[in-house]
Scaffold this motif. Structure first.
Motif, PDB file in Angstrom:
ATOM      1  N   GLU A   1       0.850  -1.003   0.215  1.00 36.19           N
ATOM      2  CA  GLU A   1       0.073  -0.546   0.041  1.00 36.19           C
ATOM      3  C   GLU A   1       0.595   1.389  -0.049  1.00 36.19           C
ATOM      4  O   GLU A   1       0.428   2.161  -0.298  1.00 36.19           O
TER       5      GLU A   1
ATOM      6  N   ASP B   1      -8.324   2.853   7.547  1.00 39.39           N
ATOM      7  CA  ASP B   1      -6.919   3.511   7.539  1.00 39.39           C
ATOM      8  C   ASP B   1      -6.911   4.564   7.015  1.00 39.39           C
ATOM      9  O   ASP B   1      -6.010   4.967   6.644  1.00 39.39           O
TER      10      ASP B   1
ATOM     11  N   ARG C   1      -1.140  15.581  -4.709  1.00 40.71           N
ATOM     12  CA  ARG C   1      -2.827  15.122  -3.816  1.00 40.71           C
ATOM     13  C   ARG C   1      -3.541  16.296  -4.778  1.00 40.71           C
ATOM     14  O   ARG C   1      -3.815  16.579  -4.980  1.00 40.71           O
TER      15      ARG C   1
ATOM     16  N   SER D   1      -4.075   9.305   0.409  1.00 37.25           N
ATOM     17  CA  SER D   1      -4.990   8.664  -0.387  1.00 37.25           C
ATOM     18  C   SER D   1      -4.946   6.305  -0.388  1.00 37.25           C
ATOM     19  O   SER D   1      -3.508   6.532   0.351  1.00 37.25           O
TER      20      SER D   1
HETATM   21  N1  BES Z   1      -3.288   5.743   5.696  1.00 38.82           N
HETATM   22  C1  BES Z   1      -2.394   5.732   5.211  1.00 38.82           C
HETATM   23  C2  BES Z   1      -3.784   7.345   4.064  1.00 38.82           C
HETATM   24  C3  BES Z   1      -4.194   8.271   4.471  1.00 38.82           C
HETATM   25  C4  BES Z   1      -4.047   8.441   6.061  1.00 38.82           C
HETATM   26  C5  BES Z   1      -5.851   8.436   4.474  1.00 38.82           C
HETATM   27  C6  BES Z   1      -4.658   9.464   7.040  1.00 38.82           C
HETATM   28  C7  BES Z   1      -6.625   9.586   5.235  1.00 38.82           C
HETATM   29  C8  BES Z   1      -6.122  10.000   6.804  1.00 38.82           C
HETATM   30  C9  BES Z   1      -1.874   5.822   3.175  1.00 38.82           C
HETATM   31  O1  BES Z   1      -1.338   4.002   4.448  1.00 38.82           O
HETATM   32  C10 BES Z   1      -1.109   6.178   2.972  1.00 38.82           C
HETATM   33  O2  BES Z   1      -0.368   7.308   3.402  1.00 38.82           O
HETATM   34  N2  BES Z   1      -1.095   5.896   1.779  1.00 38.82           N
HETATM   35  C11 BES Z   1      -0.569   6.492   0.739  1.00 38.82           C
HETATM   36  C12 BES Z   1      -0.823   6.012  -0.574  1.00 38.82           C
HETATM   37  C13 BES Z   1       0.253   6.139  -1.453  1.00 38.82           C
HETATM   38  C14 BES Z   1       1.709   5.939  -0.979  1.00 38.82           C
HETATM   39  C15 BES Z   1       0.481   6.040  -2.838  1.00 38.82           C
HETATM   40  C16 BES Z   1      -0.152   8.785   0.890  1.00 38.82           C
HETATM   41  O3  BES Z   1      -1.586   8.855   1.088  1.00 38.82           O
HETATM   42  O4  BES Z   1       0.628   9.242   0.945  1.00 38.82           O
END
Ligand code: BES
Ligand code: ZN
Length: 461
Positions: free
Chosen positions: A159, A186, A334, A405
């Protein structure tokens, strides 16, 4: 007797053991981005499979092109009843790199309980949040309480690096994963004890920009002044991508951004965030952001462009007088609904090419991308989830849009045609992706309760 009493009593009686088990899980340095941790990824996945089996699920470690994923289910494939509802709980056992290590009070993979807070990389994102769901199922199985639906767990190991292998898995297992909804914990809640249903996430477009100058590092006294310094050129190039208020200066960038509705803005204004405490929590002297939007709007529903890493020249002790051969920046944008990562990347590419001076050579590598996600919070499943949140936390849940995300939720919709319920258990000060990440035991316990109640609510909805 209310059968849920046995389940909830079981969770209460096993509070301490559940925390101990989570600690065991947190000891694996399952950093998906670093190849040296590939063996730890596998070991963590194997531990998780064994754990799922121990709590009464059928579980397998599924190999992929990248890191393996855990597939576990309450279903008996032979006796799967057709008319039972089926929900898939998605989570991830991979974590972000823990660097810089020296900023951790105690080592990131040696979980430490301090009062009601459990510190470790992955405690909140996402091992702790996801583990709450496993504990809830365990409570049903171990108390012999029949689950009102079938449950399948998909816990992936990629992820944090863009879920590269998961779409192929979803396509290959379309039948097995056909379900009524995906459930994902998450994301976050606005404050301790305030439950939330997240109905929107930002998308993402990742890329790297490298500027190449001389064929090797050169003496800056001998050659400086006669050739472009790639680090200087890169700073200038990137600085032009946004204005002093954080508004992105790429032509066409905002064309597809759907404005927030008046209703959404009103809801966001109600969230329990105070500017002063927000500033203090983050340690900044002053907030920064797009004019005309509150900081809640800026960080959850407006697009942003960030440098995630910047490298050039000499980084060691003391000084070294050189014109570096190259400079590189890792960036992410973003995205807000309805921006599309591919289209945005095209705009970025075109713009950077136009801005780049002829004195350096520009190289751009596109990374992972994901569309933003929004789903109506008014549907029957969302309403059922809100009831479970309300009952578990004893407080009225709020509706959130969040800035992070979770790329795969779009694929759940695209490949399987199914929506995702985002029921986050993290707190704004959990330090996700930062040093000293933690998870609150209160969130862990109420999360388990919420999960136990959720299956009743969703099955009856
Ligand atoms: N848990 C997060 C996403 C998240 C955090 C959503 C806080 C809403 C609030 C997830 O593990 C994450 O960090 N996703 C990455 C995705 C990317 C690497 C494609 C992100 O958002 O940076
Ligand atoms: Zn994360």
């Amino acid at each position: 007797m209310n059968p849920m009493k046995a389940v909830l009593d079981y969770l209460k009686a096993n509070r301490i053991r559940n925390v101990d088990e989570l600690c065991e899980y947190l000891r694996f340095p399952s950093v998906s981005a670093q190849s040296k941790h590939a063996p730890d990824m596998k070991a963590c996945g194997e531990w998780l499979v064994r754990h799922c089996q121990r709590i009464g699920l059928r579980a397998d470690l599924v190999t992929t092109q990248g890191h393996p994923l855990v597939l576990a289910t309450t279903r008996n494939p032979k006796s799967a009843a057709k008319n039972r509802k089926h929900f898939v709980v998605y989570g991830h056992y991979d974590v972000q790199p823990a660097e810089p290590f020296e900023l951790w009070t105690t080592p990131p993979f040696e979980p430490r309980l301090e009062g009601s807070r459990l510190f470790a990389r992955g405690a909140s994102d996402n091992k702790g949040q996801n583990f709450a769901h496993l504990k809830a199922v365990e409570a049903y199985v171990k108390t012999g309480t029949p689950l009102p639906c079938d449950l399948t767990f998909v816990i992936e190991g990629e992820e944090e690096v863009g879920s590269k292998s998961l779409p192929a898995f979803l396509k290959a297992r379309k039948k097995e994963l056909a379900c009524d909804a995906f459930v994902v914990s998450d994301t976050g809640m606005p404050a301790k004890g305030v439950p939330a249903l997240t109905y929107g996430l930002r998308g993402i477009a990742a890329f790297e920009v490298t500027l190449h100058g001389p064929s090797r590092d050169l003496h800056s006294g001998v050659f400086g002044g006669s050739i472009e310094n790639p680090a200087m050129a890169l700073c200038k190039l990137i600085a032009q991508l946004r204005d002093g208020q954080g508004r992105i200066n790429i032509p066409g960038f905002y064309d597809d951004v759907t404005p927030l509705t008046a209703y959404e803005r009103k809801q966001m204004a109600r969230l329990p965030f105070k500017e002063a405490s927000y500033r203090k929590m983050l340690g900044v002297p002053k907030l920064f952001g797009e004019r005309g939007y509150t900081f809640t709007e800026q960080r959850s529903a407006r697009p942003t462009l960030e440098i995630n890493g910047l490298t050039s020249g000499y980084q060691g002790e003391g000084s070294k007088t050189i014109v570096p051969a190259w400079a590189r920046a890792k960036l992410t944008i973003r995205l807000a609904p309805d921006q599309n990562p591919k289209r945005v990347m095209q705009l970025v590419l075109k713009h950077l090419k136009r801005l780049c001076p002829p004195t350096v050579r520009l190289e751009i590598t596109a990374g992972h991308g994901a569309e933003p996600y929004v789903v109506s919070p008014e549907g029957t499943q969302a309403q059922a989830a809100l009831r479970a949140l309300r009952a578990a936390f004893g407080k009225e849940p709020v509706l959130l849009r969040e800035g992070g995300s979770i790329p795969i939720v779009n694929e759940f919709k695209r490949i399987l045609g199914v929506d995702t319920l985002l029921l986050g258990l993290g707190l704004p000060d959990d330090n996700v992706h930062s040093p000293n990440e933690k998870f609150e035991l209160d969130c862990f316990e109420k999360g388990q309760r919420m999960s136990a109640l959720l299956w009743q609510e969703l099955s009856a909805a």
